[in-house]
Design a protein around this motif. Structure first.
Motif, PDB file in Angstrom:
ATOM      1  N   THR A  13       1.439  -2.631 -11.916  1.00 34.17           N
ATOM      2  CA  THR A  13       0.110  -2.913 -11.330  1.00 34.17           C
ATOM      3  C   THR A  13      -0.329  -1.515 -10.383  1.00 34.17           C
ATOM      4  O   THR A  13      -1.359  -1.204 -10.656  1.00 34.17           O
ATOM      5  CB  THR A  13       0.150  -4.056 -10.198  1.00 34.17           C
ATOM      6  N   TYR A  14       0.655  -0.956  -9.927  1.00 30.97           N
ATOM      7  CA  TYR A  14       0.289   0.097  -8.740  1.00 30.97           C
ATOM      8  C   TYR A  14       0.805   1.548  -9.656  1.00 30.97           C
ATOM      9  O   TYR A  14       0.592   2.637  -8.942  1.00 30.97           O
ATOM     10  CB  TYR A  14       1.084  -0.011  -7.699  1.00 30.97           C
ATOM     11  N   TYR A  15       1.197   1.420 -11.079  1.00 27.57           N
ATOM     12  CA  TYR A  15       1.642   2.595 -11.759  1.00 27.57           C
ATOM     13  C   TYR A  15       0.586   3.583 -12.165  1.00 27.57           C
ATOM     14  O   TYR A  15      -0.337   2.931 -12.844  1.00 27.57           O
ATOM     15  CB  TYR A  15       2.677   2.163 -12.770  1.00 27.57           C
ATOM     16  N   THR A  16       0.495   4.759 -11.847  1.00 23.07           N
ATOM     17  CA  THR A  16      -0.338   5.529 -12.276  1.00 23.07           C
ATOM     18  C   THR A  16      -0.294   6.286 -13.484  1.00 23.07           C
ATOM     19  O   THR A  16      -1.204   6.839 -13.896  1.00 23.07           O
ATOM     20  CB  THR A  16      -0.897   6.659 -11.000  1.00 23.07           C
ATOM     21  N   LEU A  76      13.654  -6.828   0.262  1.00 21.68           N
ATOM     22  CA  LEU A  76      12.632  -5.598  -0.314  1.00 21.68           C
ATOM     23  C   LEU A  76      13.583  -4.401  -0.217  1.00 21.68           C
ATOM     24  O   LEU A  76      13.725  -4.204   0.801  1.00 21.68           O
ATOM     25  CB  LEU A  76      11.331  -5.745   0.611  1.00 21.68           C
ATOM     26  N   GLU A  77      13.741  -3.783  -1.369  1.00 24.12           N
ATOM     27  CA  GLU A  77      14.524  -2.518  -1.318  1.00 24.12           C
ATOM     28  C   GLU A  77      13.529  -1.288  -1.754  1.00 24.12           C
ATOM     29  O   GLU A  77      13.029  -1.227  -2.870  1.00 24.12           O
ATOM     30  CB  GLU A  77      15.467  -2.423  -2.586  1.00 24.12           C
ATOM     31  N   ILE A  78      13.377  -0.487  -0.753  1.00 19.04           N
ATOM     32  CA  ILE A  78      12.168   0.540  -0.864  1.00 19.04           C
ATOM     33  C   ILE A  78      12.950   1.706  -1.257  1.00 19.04           C
ATOM     34  O   ILE A  78      13.998   2.236  -0.631  1.00 19.04           O
ATOM     35  CB  ILE A  78      11.355   0.775   0.502  1.00 19.04           C
ATOM     36  N   PHE A 122       8.769  -3.046  -8.546  1.00 18.10           N
ATOM     37  CA  PHE A 122       7.434  -2.366  -8.507  1.00 18.10           C
ATOM     38  C   PHE A 122       7.184  -0.814  -8.570  1.00 18.10           C
ATOM     39  O   PHE A 122       7.786  -0.332  -7.985  1.00 18.10           O
ATOM     40  CB  PHE A 122       6.677  -2.846  -7.154  1.00 18.10           C
ATOM     41  N   VAL A 123       6.760  -0.420  -9.471  1.00 14.96           N
ATOM     42  CA  VAL A 123       6.454   0.974  -9.769  1.00 14.96           C
ATOM     43  C   VAL A 123       5.375   1.590  -9.195  1.00 14.96           C
ATOM     44  O   VAL A 123       4.302   1.029  -9.484  1.00 14.96           O
ATOM     45  CB  VAL A 123       6.540   1.317 -11.299  1.00 14.96           C
ATOM     46  N   GLY A 124       5.492   2.453  -8.366  1.00 13.75           N
ATOM     47  CA  GLY A 124       4.337   3.212  -7.762  1.00 13.75           C
ATOM     48  C   GLY A 124       4.643   3.538  -6.413  1.00 13.75           C
ATOM     49  O   GLY A 124       5.552   3.453  -5.799  1.00 13.75           O
ATOM     50  N   ASP A 125       3.338   4.061  -5.655  1.00 12.65           N
ATOM     51  CA  ASP A 125       3.482   4.324  -4.405  1.00 12.65           C
ATOM     52  C   ASP A 125       3.619   3.235  -3.386  1.00 12.65           C
ATOM     53  O   ASP A 125       2.500   2.431  -3.316  1.00 12.65           O
ATOM     54  CB  ASP A 125       2.263   5.142  -3.925  1.00 12.65           C
ATOM     55  N   PHE A 126       4.572   3.162  -2.531  1.00  8.79           N
ATOM     56  CA  PHE A 126       4.698   1.774  -1.685  1.00  8.79           C
ATOM     57  C   PHE A 126       3.755   1.753  -0.577  1.00  8.79           C
ATOM     58  O   PHE A 126       3.051   0.759  -0.375  1.00  8.79           O
ATOM     59  CB  PHE A 126       6.222   2.189  -0.804  1.00  8.79           C
ATOM     60  N   ASN A 127       3.033   2.851  -0.220  1.00  9.32           N
ATOM     61  CA  ASN A 127       2.127   2.844   0.771  1.00  9.32           C
ATOM     62  C   ASN A 127       0.726   2.289   0.335  1.00  9.32           C
ATOM     63  O   ASN A 127      -0.275   1.916   0.974  1.00  9.32           O
ATOM     64  CB  ASN A 127       2.010   4.421   1.373  1.00  9.32           C
ATOM     65  N   LYS A 128       0.526   2.293  -0.952  1.00  9.24           N
ATOM     66  CA  LYS A 128      -0.600   1.412  -1.760  1.00  9.24           C
ATOM     67  C   LYS A 128      -0.587   0.038  -2.119  1.00  9.24           C
ATOM     68  O   LYS A 128      -1.295  -0.377  -2.606  1.00  9.24           O
ATOM     69  CB  LYS A 128      -1.088   2.518  -2.890  1.00  9.24           C
ATOM     70  N   MET A 129       0.692  -0.279  -2.004  1.00 11.09           N
ATOM     71  CA  MET A 129       1.046  -1.591  -2.571  1.00 11.09           C
ATOM     72  C   MET A 129       0.772  -2.790  -1.432  1.00 11.09           C
ATOM     73  O   MET A 129       0.987  -2.633  -0.269  1.00 11.09           O
ATOM     74  CB  MET A 129       2.545  -1.747  -2.785  1.00 11.09           C
ATOM     75  N   LYS A 130       0.368  -3.943  -2.152  1.00 14.06           N
ATOM     76  CA  LYS A 130       0.039  -5.184  -1.425  1.00 14.06           C
ATOM     77  C   LYS A 130       1.109  -6.337  -1.301  1.00 14.06           C
ATOM     78  O   LYS A 130       1.193  -6.581  -2.823  1.00 14.06           O
ATOM     79  CB  LYS A 130      -1.209  -5.512  -1.424  1.00 14.06           C
ATOM     80  N   PHE A 131       1.535  -6.682  -0.568  1.00 12.98           N
ATOM     81  CA  PHE A 131       2.576  -7.931  -0.733  1.00 12.98           C
ATOM     82  C   PHE A 131       2.115  -9.213  -0.050  1.00 12.98           C
ATOM     83  O   PHE A 131       1.455  -9.068   1.116  1.00 12.98           O
ATOM     84  CB  PHE A 131       4.072  -7.565  -0.245  1.00 12.98           C
ATOM     85  N   ASP A 132       2.312 -10.430  -0.790  1.00 10.25           N
ATOM     86  CA  ASP A 132       1.853 -11.403  -0.287  1.00 10.25           C
ATOM     87  C   ASP A 132       2.667 -12.427   0.559  1.00 10.25           C
ATOM     88  O   ASP A 132       2.346 -13.385   0.827  1.00 10.25           O
ATOM     89  CB  ASP A 132       1.067 -12.432  -1.305  1.00 10.25           C
ATOM     90  N   ILE A 164       6.254  -1.120   7.514  1.00  7.05           N
ATOM     91  CA  ILE A 164       7.421  -1.853   7.078  1.00  7.05           C
ATOM     92  C   ILE A 164       7.608  -3.199   8.139  1.00  7.05           C
ATOM     93  O   ILE A 164       8.093  -4.358   7.635  1.00  7.05           O
ATOM     94  CB  ILE A 164       8.513  -0.930   7.008  1.00  7.05           C
ATOM     95  N   LYS A 165       7.523  -2.853   9.214  1.00 13.10           N
ATOM     96  CA  LYS A 165       7.670  -4.068  10.297  1.00 13.10           C
ATOM     97  C   LYS A 165       6.779  -5.228  10.088  1.00 13.10           C
ATOM     98  O   LYS A 165       7.106  -6.517  10.256  1.00 13.10           O
ATOM     99  CB  LYS A 165       7.169  -3.312  11.700  1.00 13.10           C
ATOM    100  N   ARG A 166       5.615  -4.907   9.567  1.00  8.92           N
ATOM    101  CA  ARG A 166       4.361  -5.920   9.214  1.00  8.92           C
ATOM    102  C   ARG A 166       5.086  -7.050   7.937  1.00  8.92           C
ATOM    103  O   ARG A 166       4.732  -8.017   7.826  1.00  8.92           O
ATOM    104  CB  ARG A 166       3.393  -5.497   8.799  1.00  8.92           C
ATOM    105  N   LEU A 167       6.048  -6.247   7.320  1.00  5.75           N
ATOM    106  CA  LEU A 167       6.479  -6.855   6.034  1.00  5.75           C
ATOM    107  C   LEU A 167       7.894  -7.609   6.480  1.00  5.75           C
ATOM    108  O   LEU A 167       8.425  -8.668   5.532  1.00  5.75           O
ATOM    109  CB  LEU A 167       6.762  -6.083   4.784  1.00  5.75           C
ATOM    110  N   LEU A 168       8.229  -7.428   7.549  1.00  6.92           N
ATOM    111  CA  LEU A 168       9.447  -8.253   7.840  1.00  6.92           C
ATOM    112  C   LEU A 168       9.168  -9.563   8.637  1.00  6.92           C
ATOM    113  O   LEU A 168       8.317  -9.505   9.408  1.00  6.92           O
ATOM    114  CB  LEU A 168      10.351  -7.439   8.903  1.00  6.92           C
TER     115      LEU A 168
END
Length: 302
Positions: A13-16, A76-78, A122-132, A164-168
């Motif tokens: 989804t986030y791969y350019t 989540l493995e970044i 997930f392939v792409g820039d982590f800073n642009k990804m949205k997780f639910d 990252i803290k918001r995803l914990l």
């Protein structure tokens, strides 16, 4: 868009369409290896190049496999790279969500673990990804030091950790593995891991190159400023990349326990003094943690 490799999902989804990080053509060789071999021991034995050892060695998992993960947890493995520790996470958790900038590296990871049913990449820039959702554990193994490369912020490390803290989950844990800028091996004549320059980190990085490591005090202060100051420090040796011993503040090494730690697989180095003797003296004076070659930090919200 989802691409299926065996049981592994690759989320594009986030791969350019452009890989933003690469170790070069060696990755094509790695892809062929993981497509054709299940066990890499013979490959490593017959091919002594550093990238082969670094990406395929089972000893990479030592950094994380010892931890008692909750088997019902979401990880989540970044910066999953070629999947060196993804397998260990997959075996110990309910689900593993990987993030990686490169599709080629993600393909290596996917083929390597294609029989695992709980991995999504997930392939792409982590800073642009949205997780639910939030995660029980998040890993940054050799990742934090690259934060300035993917941010225009004047405080890239703070910005990265706040996201990252918001995803914990409220009781979640963040794993960070990173070199110590004051690691003893650098004083003794090893090149800085990222720049390849002698004494670069202990001189504060002479030329900014988009990468930066920290001392123990600097890491503790950074995490406290990001409200992740509840920390446990561990000390993998020779370093976090291929660790064979892991000490902690509760169990530091004793005199005589640290021997033959001068291995340097990827670069030539100097030997300016006997590290065995210096390690013993540091241990006697309770200075081991300041000069540890690298850290593994387990951090959670204060």
């Amino acid at each position: 868009m989802i691409e299926q490799i065996g049981n592994v999902k690759m989320n594009l989804t986030y791969y350019t369409g452009e890989d933003q990080y690469s170790d070069g053509d060696i990755e094509d060789e790695l892809l062929k290896i993981v497509q054709n071999y299940k066990d890499f021991d013979d490959v490593i034995k017959n091919d002594t190049r550093w990238p082969i050892l670094y990406h395929l060695s089972k000893y990479r998992e030592h950094i994380i496999e010892w931890y008692p993960f909750n088997e019902n947890s979401d990880v989540l493995e970044i910066g999953a790279g070629c999947g060196a520790i993804t397998g260990a996470l997959s075996r110990n958790a309910k689900s593993v969500t990987c993030v990686e900038l490169s599709k080629r590296r993600s393909l290596i990871n996917a083929y390597r673990h294609q029989n695992s049913e709980n991995i999504e990449i997930f392939v792409g820039d982590f800073n642009k990804m949205k997780f639910d959702r939030q995660f029980d554990y998040i890993t940054l193994i050799g990742v934090l030091e690259y934060a300035p490369s993917f941010s225009n912020s004047n405080k890239p490390f703070h910005e990265f950790l706040h996201y990252i803290k918001r995803l914990l989950k409220p009781n979640g844990k963040l794993f960070i593995a990173i070199e110590n800028k004051f690691g003893l091996k650098y004083w003794a004549g090893a090149r800085e891991d990222h720049t390849g320059e002698f004494f670069d980190s202990i001189e504060g990085y002479r030329e900014p190159k988009g990468v930066c490591t920290f001392s123990k005090n600097e890491l503790q202060r950074l995490l406290e400023e990001c409200m992740l100051g509840n920390t446990e420090f561990y000390y993998p040796l020779p370093d976090y990349k291929l660790p064979f011993q892991i000490f902690s503040d509760k169990r530091k090494p004793k005199v005589g326990e640290l021997r033959d730690l001068i291995h340097n697989y990827d670069n030539d180095r100097l030997e300016l003094f006997n590290e065995d003797i210096v390690h013993d003296l540091l241990n006697l004076n309770d200075n081991f943690s300041f000069f540890a070659n690298s850290f593994l930090i387990i951090a959670s919200v204060e």
